[in-house]
Design a protein around this motif. Sequence first.
Motif, short mmCIF file in Angstrom:
data_model
loop_
_atom_site.label_atom_id
_atom_site.label_comp_id
_atom_site.label_asym_id
_atom_site.label_seq_id
_atom_site.Cartn_x
_atom_site.Cartn_y
_atom_site.Cartn_z
N MET A 243 -6.22 5.47 -7.94
CA MET A 243 -5.96 6.91 -8.57
C MET A 243 -7.49 7.53 -9.02
SD MET A 243 -2.45 6.46 -10.88
CE MET A 243 -3.17 5.13 -11.86
N ALA A 244 -8.32 6.36 -9.55
CA ALA A 244 -9.67 6.91 -9.82
C ALA A 244 -10.29 7.60 -8.77
CB ALA A 244 -10.61 5.87 -10.10
N GLY A 245 -10.15 7.39 -7.51
CA GLY A 245 -10.83 7.96 -6.36
C GLY A 245 -10.26 9.44 -6.31
N LEU A 246 -8.79 9.74 -6.60
CA LEU A 246 -8.09 11.03 -6.69
C LEU A 246 -8.52 11.81 -7.77
CD1 LEU A 246 -4.81 9.52 -5.37
CD2 LEU A 246 -6.49 10.65 -4.00
N VAL A 247 -8.53 11.53 -8.84
CA VAL A 247 -8.86 12.33 -9.96
C VAL A 247 -10.42 12.76 -10.15
CG1 VAL A 247 -7.11 11.44 -11.40
CG2 VAL A 247 -9.40 10.50 -11.84
N GLY A 248 -11.17 12.10 -9.29
CA GLY A 248 -12.54 12.56 -8.97
C GLY A 248 -13.55 12.52 -10.31
N PRO A 249 -14.61 13.01 -10.26
CA PRO A 249 -15.71 12.83 -11.47
C PRO A 249 -15.49 13.48 -12.62
CG PRO A 249 -16.57 13.98 -9.73
CD PRO A 249 -15.41 13.41 -9.13
N GLY A 250 -14.64 14.55 -12.51
CA GLY A 250 -13.96 15.30 -13.66
C GLY A 250 -12.84 14.62 -14.48
N GLY A 251 -12.25 13.53 -13.59
CA GLY A 251 -10.97 13.12 -14.27
C GLY A 251 -11.32 11.62 -14.99
N ARG A 252 -10.19 10.89 -15.48
CA ARG A 252 -10.49 9.69 -16.10
C ARG A 252 -9.08 8.93 -15.84
NH1 ARG A 252 -14.13 7.03 -18.04
NH2 ARG A 252 -14.05 5.92 -19.66
N ILE B 21 11.24 4.94 -7.88
CA ILE B 21 10.14 5.40 -8.62
C ILE B 21 10.89 6.48 -9.41
CG2 ILE B 21 8.04 6.86 -8.58
CD1 ILE B 21 7.46 5.26 -6.12
N VAL B 22 11.16 6.35 -10.76
CA VAL B 22 11.70 7.58 -11.61
C VAL B 22 10.46 8.30 -12.25
CG1 VAL B 22 13.34 7.97 -13.48
CG2 VAL B 22 13.71 6.03 -12.07
N VAL B 23 10.50 9.63 -11.94
CA VAL B 23 9.54 10.47 -12.57
C VAL B 23 10.11 11.27 -13.65
CG1 VAL B 23 7.98 12.22 -11.94
CG2 VAL B 23 8.38 10.59 -10.54
N ALA C 200 0.98 -1.23 -0.03
CA ALA C 200 -0.01 -0.05 0.09
C ALA C 200 0.98 1.20 0.00
CB ALA C 200 -0.97 0.11 1.17
N ALA C 201 1.98 1.19 0.74
CA ALA C 201 2.82 2.44 0.74
C ALA C 201 3.71 2.65 -0.39
CB ALA C 201 3.88 2.35 1.97
N PHE C 202 3.72 1.38 -1.22
CA PHE C 202 4.61 1.48 -2.59
C PHE C 202 3.58 2.11 -3.59
CE2 PHE C 202 5.54 -0.98 -6.53
CZ PHE C 202 6.78 -0.11 -6.80
N ILE D 256 1.56 7.03 -6.53
CA ILE D 256 0.46 8.26 -6.72
C ILE D 256 1.17 9.63 -6.43
CG2 ILE D 256 -1.66 8.87 -5.81
CD1 ILE D 256 -2.37 5.92 -5.75
N GLU D 257 1.77 9.72 -5.21
CA GLU D 257 2.19 10.88 -4.82
C GLU D 257 3.39 11.37 -5.79
OE1 GLU D 257 5.59 12.31 -1.36
OE2 GLU D 257 3.81 10.87 -0.50
N ALA D 258 4.25 10.46 -6.09
CA ALA D 258 5.23 10.86 -7.31
C ALA D 258 4.91 11.34 -8.50
CB ALA D 258 6.14 9.72 -7.69
N ALA D 259 3.47 10.73 -8.78
CA ALA D 259 2.81 11.22 -10.07
C ALA D 259 2.25 12.52 -9.83
CB ALA D 259 1.93 10.22 -10.70
N GLY D 260 1.99 13.04 -8.73
CA GLY D 260 1.39 14.49 -8.48
C GLY D 260 0.02 14.47 -9.14
#
Length: 185
Positions: free
Chosen positions: A37-46, A180-182, A5-7, A12-16
Amino acid sequence: IGGEAAFRHGIIEAAGLSEGHRVLDVSCGTGTLAAMMAGLVGPGGRVLGVDLSEEMLKVARRKAAGDNVDFIRANAEDLPFEDGSLDRVTISLAVHEMNREGRLNALSEMHRVLAPGGLAAVADMRPPDTWFARLGMKMVGLVETETLTDMWQSGLFKEMGRAGFADRRRRIVAKGFFEIVVGRK
């Protein structure tokens, strides 16, 4: 080694991620990261997840049903999305399964589909540099192929540069086993 989960939260944090982002999870497997990620981008995201395995995608579709998430069977080396159509791209624990040409093709495709300024977060195993990591990787080596050691020799950070990513940064996670390489387009 625990800490899944932390990984995933680290990726997700690295992707901003932000609300409204259009996100692609390459080699999404059973969709755990995509669902988060779907929960974080909300209904306006995809969030879109792609994988070669239809069996994995069936599990992903059950796990992450929602209006802002979808799963498509596709090859990481030939993504079925328009140039510059996504804000963020992630891939975790899959790049090391590809040969060098496949890695460069997949990373180049990830770069292609990103909008200018978009970020890619690539998470995978890193070369062991402590006794603890070397011990752990000896166990991993029992099931991995030569593509992992080839990725280590070539260097994921450098390969992302070859694929066109700028402003690259690396974060070591999970007791030194993963990085994690960004990179930014």
